[in-house]
Design a protein around this motif. Structure first.
Motif, short mmCIF file in Angstrom:
data_model
loop_
_atom_site.label_atom_id
_atom_site.label_comp_id
_atom_site.label_asym_id
_atom_site.label_seq_id
_atom_site.Cartn_x
_atom_site.Cartn_y
_atom_site.Cartn_z
N LYS A 53 15.47 2.72 13.33
CA LYS A 53 16.23 1.88 12.41
C LYS A 53 15.54 1.82 11.05
N THR A 54 16.34 1.56 10.02
CA THR A 54 15.80 1.44 8.67
C THR A 54 14.78 0.32 8.58
N SER A 55 15.03 -0.78 9.28
CA SER A 55 14.07 -1.89 9.24
C SER A 55 12.72 -1.48 9.84
N GLN A 56 12.74 -0.59 10.82
CA GLN A 56 11.49 -0.10 11.40
C GLN A 56 10.75 0.81 10.41
N PHE A 57 11.50 1.65 9.71
CA PHE A 57 10.87 2.47 8.67
C PHE A 57 10.27 1.59 7.57
N GLU A 58 11.00 0.56 7.17
CA GLU A 58 10.50 -0.35 6.13
C GLU A 58 9.21 -1.03 6.59
N LEU A 59 9.20 -1.49 7.82
CA LEU A 59 8.01 -2.13 8.38
C LEU A 59 6.84 -1.15 8.44
N MET A 60 7.13 0.09 8.84
CA MET A 60 6.09 1.10 8.93
C MET A 60 5.50 1.41 7.55
N VAL A 61 6.35 1.59 6.55
CA VAL A 61 5.86 1.90 5.20
C VAL A 61 5.08 0.72 4.63
N GLN A 62 5.54 -0.50 4.88
CA GLN A 62 4.82 -1.68 4.42
C GLN A 62 3.44 -1.75 5.07
N PHE A 63 3.36 -1.50 6.36
CA PHE A 63 2.09 -1.51 7.08
C PHE A 63 1.16 -0.42 6.54
N MET A 64 1.71 0.78 6.33
CA MET A 64 0.90 1.89 5.84
C MET A 64 0.43 1.64 4.41
N THR A 65 1.21 0.92 3.63
CA THR A 65 0.80 0.59 2.27
C THR A 65 -0.43 -0.31 2.29
N SER A 66 -0.47 -1.23 3.23
CA SER A 66 -1.63 -2.12 3.33
C SER A 66 -2.81 -1.47 4.05
N HIS A 67 -2.58 -0.34 4.71
CA HIS A 67 -3.65 0.40 5.39
C HIS A 67 -3.57 1.86 4.96
N SER A 68 -3.88 2.12 3.69
CA SER A 68 -3.68 3.46 3.13
C SER A 68 -4.57 4.52 3.79
N ASP A 69 -5.74 4.13 4.28
CA ASP A 69 -6.58 5.12 4.97
C ASP A 69 -5.92 5.63 6.24
N LEU A 70 -5.22 4.76 6.93
CA LEU A 70 -4.48 5.15 8.13
C LEU A 70 -3.31 6.06 7.74
N ALA A 71 -2.63 5.71 6.66
CA ALA A 71 -1.48 6.50 6.21
C ALA A 71 -1.88 7.92 5.83
N LYS A 72 -3.05 8.06 5.25
CA LYS A 72 -3.51 9.37 4.79
C LYS A 72 -4.29 10.13 5.86
N GLY A 73 -4.61 9.47 6.97
CA GLY A 73 -5.34 10.12 8.05
C GLY A 73 -6.82 10.24 7.78
N TYR A 74 -7.39 9.31 7.01
CA TYR A 74 -8.81 9.37 6.66
C TYR A 74 -9.72 8.77 7.71
N LEU A 75 -9.19 8.09 8.70
CA LEU A 75 -10.01 7.42 9.70
C LEU A 75 -10.40 8.42 10.78
N LYS A 76 -11.51 9.14 10.58
CA LYS A 76 -11.90 10.21 11.50
C LYS A 76 -13.26 9.99 12.16
N SER A 77 -14.12 9.13 11.62
CA SER A 77 -15.43 8.91 12.23
C SER A 77 -15.24 8.14 13.55
N PRO A 78 -16.25 8.12 14.42
CA PRO A 78 -16.10 7.42 15.71
C PRO A 78 -15.72 5.94 15.56
N GLU A 79 -16.34 5.24 14.60
CA GLU A 79 -15.99 3.83 14.39
C GLU A 79 -14.57 3.72 13.81
#
Length: 165
Positions: A10-36
């Motif tokens: 649903k569009t509301s799910q996409f909106e929620l996903m983009v909003q979440f990724m905006t606040s967690h840009s490292d997750l959105a870009k795939g930068y979280l690769k170290s063990p921690e």
């Protein structure tokens, strides 16, 4: 959790996903690769999938939501790439334009898809000389590159070395 019919997100799910990724840009870009960072990434995806599943059907697991995010980025990048190609195309008629919605525009900015499509601006081009058997091409290469490089005192000796290779 996902049915074999693969219902549309649903569009509301996409909106929620983009909003979440905006606040967690490292997750959105795939930068979280170290063990921690992997542990943090796993926890963020669990939180996001719980929020998205609470928004209503379709219900997906973490892997399913990761695929939705990856597909959304891929389709947005494809639209952007097609628009760039169509703008620079020659021929009759106006270029075809694939319209981008507000969510796609946010994703383009968030993950910097313009750079992925257009390349890095103001970067130098580096390459390897093509190996040839032609002496004239070697001479042209040596004259244009070898003699202009700072520190080469004897371009003729460099040319002879290149000819032997």
């Amino acid at each position: 959790m996902e049915s074999s019919k693969n219902p549309n997100t649903k569009t509301s799910q996409f909106e929620l996903m983009v909003q979440f990724m905006t606040s967690h840009s490292d997750l959105a870009k795939g930068y979280l690769k170290s063990p921690e960072a992997r542990q943090k990434s796993k926890q963020l995806w669990l939180n996001l999938s719980a929020n998205l599943n609470a928004e209503g059907p379709p219900q997906r697991d973490v892997v399913g939501w990761k695929k939705v995010w990856a597909d959304f980025k891929v389709h947005t990048k494809a639209k952007l790439r097609k628009n760039r190609i169509n703008i620079s195309a020659t021929g009759s008629g106006p270029p075809k334009y694939y319209s981008l919605n507000a969510l796609e525009e946010k994703v383009i900015e968030l993950v910097d898809l313009n750079q992925a499509v257009d390349g890095m601006q103001r970067s130098l081009c580096f390459g390897v000389a093509h190996e040839t058997n032609s002496n004239s091409q070697l001479e042209d290469y040596t004259e244009s590159v070898g003699a202009s490089v700072v520190g080469i005192e004897n371009a003729d000796e460099e040319f002879e070395t290149l000819k032997q290779v």
